[in-house]
Scaffold this motif. Sequence first.
Motif, PDB file in Angstrom:
ATOM      1  N   LEU A  51      -4.332  11.180   7.833  1.00  0.00           N
ATOM      2  CA  LEU A  51      -4.135  11.933   6.588  1.00  0.00           C
ATOM      3  C   LEU A  51      -5.437  12.252   5.847  1.00  0.00           C
ATOM      4  N   GLY A  52      -6.535  11.624   6.258  1.00  0.00           N
ATOM      5  CA  GLY A  52      -7.845  11.947   5.669  1.00  0.00           C
ATOM      6  C   GLY A  52      -7.971  11.523   4.222  1.00  0.00           C
ATOM      7  N   ASP A  53      -8.556  12.429   3.417  1.00  0.00           N
ATOM      8  CA  ASP A  53      -8.965  12.095   2.048  1.00  0.00           C
ATOM      9  C   ASP A  53      -7.832  11.781   1.073  1.00  0.00           C
ATOM     10  N   ILE A  54      -6.620  12.128   1.424  1.00  0.00           N
ATOM     11  CA  ILE A  54      -5.539  11.838   0.471  1.00  0.00           C
ATOM     12  C   ILE A  54      -5.170  10.351   0.482  1.00  0.00           C
ATOM     13  N   VAL A  55      -5.816   9.594   1.365  1.00  0.00           N
ATOM     14  CA  VAL A  55      -5.583   8.138   1.370  1.00  0.00           C
ATOM     15  C   VAL A  55      -6.656   7.500   0.487  1.00  0.00           C
ATOM     16  N   ASP A  56      -6.195   6.805  -0.527  1.00  0.00           N
ATOM     17  CA  ASP A  56      -7.071   6.318  -1.605  1.00  0.00           C
ATOM     18  C   ASP A  56      -7.061   4.789  -1.593  1.00  0.00           C
ATOM     19  N   VAL A  57      -8.236   4.194  -1.408  1.00  0.00           N
ATOM     20  CA  VAL A  57      -8.293   2.726  -1.448  1.00  0.00           C
ATOM     21  C   VAL A  57      -9.265   2.253  -2.548  1.00  0.00           C
ATOM     22  N   THR A  58      -9.485   3.114  -3.542  1.00  0.00           N
ATOM     23  CA  THR A  58     -10.381   2.699  -4.625  1.00  0.00           C
ATOM     24  C   THR A  58      -9.707   1.607  -5.463  1.00  0.00           C
ATOM     25  N   GLU A  59     -10.526   0.730  -5.998  1.00  0.00           N
ATOM     26  CA  GLU A  59      -9.992  -0.421  -6.749  1.00  0.00           C
ATOM     27  C   GLU A  59      -9.102   0.023  -7.903  1.00  0.00           C
ATOM     28  N   ASP A  60      -9.554   1.039  -8.639  1.00  0.00           N
ATOM     29  CA  ASP A  60      -8.799   1.475  -9.823  1.00  0.00           C
ATOM     30  C   ASP A  60      -7.398   1.945  -9.433  1.00  0.00           C
ATOM     31  N   SER A  61      -7.322   2.727  -8.348  1.00  0.00           N
ATOM     32  CA  SER A  61      -6.011   3.259  -7.939  1.00  0.00           C
ATOM     33  C   SER A  61      -5.108   2.138  -7.452  1.00  0.00           C
ATOM     34  N   LEU A  62      -5.670   1.229  -6.667  1.00  0.00           N
ATOM     35  CA  LEU A  62      -4.844   0.121  -6.143  1.00  0.00           C
ATOM     36  C   LEU A  62      -4.363  -0.756  -7.301  1.00  0.00           C
ATOM     37  N   GLU A  63      -5.245  -0.997  -8.249  1.00  0.00           N
ATOM     38  CA  GLU A  63      -4.895  -1.835  -9.402  1.00  0.00           C
ATOM     39  C   GLU A  63      -3.797  -1.159 -10.239  1.00  0.00           C
ATOM     40  N   ALA A  64      -3.959   0.150 -10.464  1.00  0.00           N
ATOM     41  CA  ALA A  64      -2.971   0.870 -11.295  1.00  0.00           C
ATOM     42  C   ALA A  64      -1.592   0.861 -10.659  1.00  0.00           C
ATOM     43  N   ALA A  65      -1.544   0.839  -9.323  1.00  0.00           N
ATOM     44  CA  ALA A  65      -0.244   0.903  -8.634  1.00  0.00           C
ATOM     45  C   ALA A  65       0.516  -0.419  -8.669  1.00  0.00           C
ATOM     46  N   ARG A  66      -0.117  -1.462  -9.186  1.00  0.00           N
ATOM     47  CA  ARG A  66       0.578  -2.760  -9.251  1.00  0.00           C
ATOM     48  C   ARG A  66       1.659  -2.785 -10.321  1.00  0.00           C
ATOM     49  N   ALA A  67       1.567  -1.881 -11.300  1.00  0.00           N
ATOM     50  CA  ALA A  67       2.494  -1.986 -12.438  1.00  0.00           C
ATOM     51  C   ALA A  67       3.059  -0.635 -12.829  1.00  0.00           C
ATOM     52  N   ASP A  68       4.274  -0.652 -13.350  1.00  0.00           N
ATOM     53  CA  ASP A  68       4.817   0.542 -14.018  1.00  0.00           C
ATOM     54  C   ASP A  68       4.731   0.295 -15.527  1.00  0.00           C
ATOM     55  N   SER A  69       5.605   0.887 -16.330  1.00  0.00           N
ATOM     56  CA  SER A  69       5.512   0.703 -17.785  1.00  0.00           C
ATOM     57  C   SER A  69       6.381  -0.440 -18.302  1.00  0.00           C
ATOM     58  N   SER A  70       6.902  -1.256 -17.382  1.00  0.00           N
ATOM     59  CA  SER A  70       7.771  -2.363 -17.802  1.00  0.00           C
ATOM     60  C   SER A  70       6.966  -3.534 -18.364  1.00  0.00           C
ATOM     61  N   GLY A  71       5.642  -3.509 -18.152  1.00  0.00           N
ATOM     62  CA  GLY A  71       4.833  -4.653 -18.589  1.00  0.00           C
ATOM     63  C   GLY A  71       4.746  -5.722 -17.513  1.00  0.00           C
ATOM     64  N   HIS A  72       5.328  -5.469 -16.348  1.00  0.00           N
ATOM     65  CA  HIS A  72       5.283  -6.449 -15.253  1.00  0.00           C
ATOM     66  C   HIS A  72       4.453  -5.905 -14.105  1.00  0.00           C
ATOM     67  N   SER A  73       3.741  -6.810 -13.415  1.00  0.00           N
ATOM     68  CA  SER A  73       2.865  -6.390 -12.315  1.00  0.00           C
ATOM     69  C   SER A  73       3.240  -7.126 -11.046  1.00  0.00           C
ATOM     70  N   SER A  74       2.860  -6.558  -9.901  1.00  0.00           N
ATOM     71  CA  SER A  74       3.001  -7.274  -8.635  1.00  0.00           C
ATOM     72  C   SER A  74       1.898  -8.339  -8.579  1.00  0.00           C
ATOM     73  N   PRO A  75       2.040  -9.302  -7.667  1.00  0.00           N
ATOM     74  CA  PRO A  75       1.044 -10.387  -7.626  1.00  0.00           C
ATOM     75  C   PRO A  75      -0.351  -9.963  -7.152  1.00  0.00           C
ATOM     76  N   GLY A  76      -0.490  -8.798  -6.511  1.00  0.00           N
ATOM     77  CA  GLY A  76      -1.823  -8.387  -6.041  1.00  0.00           C
ATOM     78  C   GLY A  76      -1.831  -6.909  -5.706  1.00  0.00           C
ATOM     79  N   ARG A  77      -2.970  -6.451  -5.170  1.00  0.00           N
ATOM     80  CA  ARG A  77      -3.116  -5.015  -4.909  1.00  0.00           C
ATOM     81  C   ARG A  77      -2.459  -4.586  -3.603  1.00  0.00           C
ATOM     82  N   PRO A  78      -1.928  -3.353  -3.568  1.00  0.00           N
ATOM     83  CA  PRO A  78      -1.382  -2.819  -2.311  1.00  0.00           C
ATOM     84  C   PRO A  78      -2.496  -2.420  -1.347  1.00  0.00           C
ATOM     85  N   LEU A  79      -2.096  -1.988  -0.130  1.00  0.00           N
ATOM     86  CA  LEU A  79      -3.079  -1.615   0.908  1.00  0.00           C
ATOM     87  C   LEU A  79      -3.808  -0.319   0.590  1.00  0.00           C
ATOM     88  N   ALA A  80      -3.024   0.685   0.169  1.00  0.00           N
ATOM     89  CA  ALA A  80      -3.595   2.027  -0.016  1.00  0.00           C
ATOM     90  C   ALA A  80      -2.614   2.868  -0.816  1.00  0.00           C
TER      91      ALA A  80
END
Length: 453
Positions: free
Chosen positions: A11-40
């Motif tokens: 898929l090339g460049d549309i795969v994002d593994v930057t820290e900020d993006s992975l960190e942001a994907a841990r949570a929605d607006s519920s105030g709850h987060s997953s225990p760690g960062r996803p793969l991509a």
Amino acid sequence: MTVAAALRSTLGDIVDVTEDSLEAARADSSGHSSPGRPLAVVHAETIEHVQQTMRIAAEGRTPVVVRGAGTGLAGGANAGPGEIVLSTMRMNRVLEVRPDDLFAVVEPGILNAELNALLAERGMWWPPDPASRDISTVGGNIATGAGGLLCAKYGVVRDAVLGVDVVLADGRLLHLGHRSVKGVTGLDLTSLMIGSEGTLGVVVGATLKLRRLVVGEICTLTALFPTVRAAAAGSAAVTASGAQPAIMELMDAKALAAVHALLALPLPSAGTSQLTIQTDGPAAQPEADRIAATLRECGGQVTLTYDSHEGERLLAIRRSMHGAMAALGTTLIEDVSVPRSALPAMYDEITRIEHTYALDIPTVAHAGDGNLHPNFIFEGDVVPEQVWAAADDLFRSAIRLGGTLTGEHGIGMLKSRWLAEELGDAQWQLQRQIKAVFDPLGILNPGKVFVSA
Ligand SMILES: Cc1cc2nc3c(=O)[nH]c(=O)nc-3n(C[C@H](O)[C@H](O)[C@H](O)COP(=O)(O)OP(=O)(O)OC[C@H]3O[C@@H](n4cnc5c(N)ncnc54)[C@H](O)[C@@H]3O)c2cc1C
């Protein structure tokens, strides 16, 4: 090759593994987060990208969390270690608008308000109006079965979708539903997808049922009552009178006081609760007059305006609820729904629960459809056990009154432990079997909705 490497080589460049993006994907607006960062994070731009992602995920049995704008309030889009995030935000085109047939075909990533701004130029609208409409996607609205302020009169997402295009867990593309007003061919899989919270497939397109813009005026009333029970009885009386307000919102005393404090308005006297009601269409004025009379008979202190700007000013008090709660601390926003006539009894239950657990639970309700949002406020990131105990009591009370755990926010990860109880054994088994037919490897949003008790 790692999953992230396989994704990137296909898929090339549309795969994002930057820290900020992975960190942001841990949570929605519920105030709850997953225990760690996803793969991509895969920022899909086409249906093909979604299909390729799902094929790679299926091959490696890698879990996939589909994500719209991440405004969900049930933790449904939270992604954790070992998971791929499939974002549909870049799939945001309007593909077709048919004023003659009153439908539009859109991609899932368009924001609700952006779509409605485009439709308004052509004299139409898509009615579902979550308070998050400026920031949430149509795909997310469909996946959660969202509602909003206007839904008592104009319906929720379920009433406003003719069809959806879905990529299944193995990458196959299905076109569900129809473009005609009527259509009963086969089982209604479109309805099954609505509210499925990313557990059955990826919504990659939708055929939406539109309405023409409502002509006529908008009239707004507020009615103050000395107790929340009286306000709830007032709203039940309006419903029973046969009136059909476009909006009917109830704020209990704690919610009203918090918003007044946020907006620096004079504080209402203790116990005061408020109904905010709007009527629209050609008969807006006589209908508002009749509703005002009903509310006065119920003991309400009524203010009525036919001026739409003044009306928006009155409604802004209700619209400020989310900010007012956020100002008080971390919030667990609950979402029970009961038959409309049971609204006074549900507020009695909330008062009982406040006393039992020594908590304040400011509560607003979409009173026109019996959907309540009790807010549990606490400090820090972890929901205290006492709050969960009170929430447990709240859910059971709503179910006892003929209601349900969630009216519009969904089950996600936050309410999965109560799902089996509401559904009962037979339906719980059947629903899990349906999930397994769509997603035999269990890779779509695992740990959400269908979690064994
Ligand atoms: C201030 C505020 C006010 C809100 N007011 C309301 C309200 O009035 N009414 C209401 O109903 N909700 C409300 N919400 C909740 C939220 O905005 C809705 O649930 C919204 O529909 C989520 O859309 P999203 O794009 O942010 O989805 P996300 O949060 O990204 O995802 C929500 C769920 O949908 C799934 N999903 C997302 N996109 C897709 C897709 N394309 N295919 C398959 N699954 C998908 C995700 O996996 C997840 O399970 C509010 C939230 C906030 C923060």
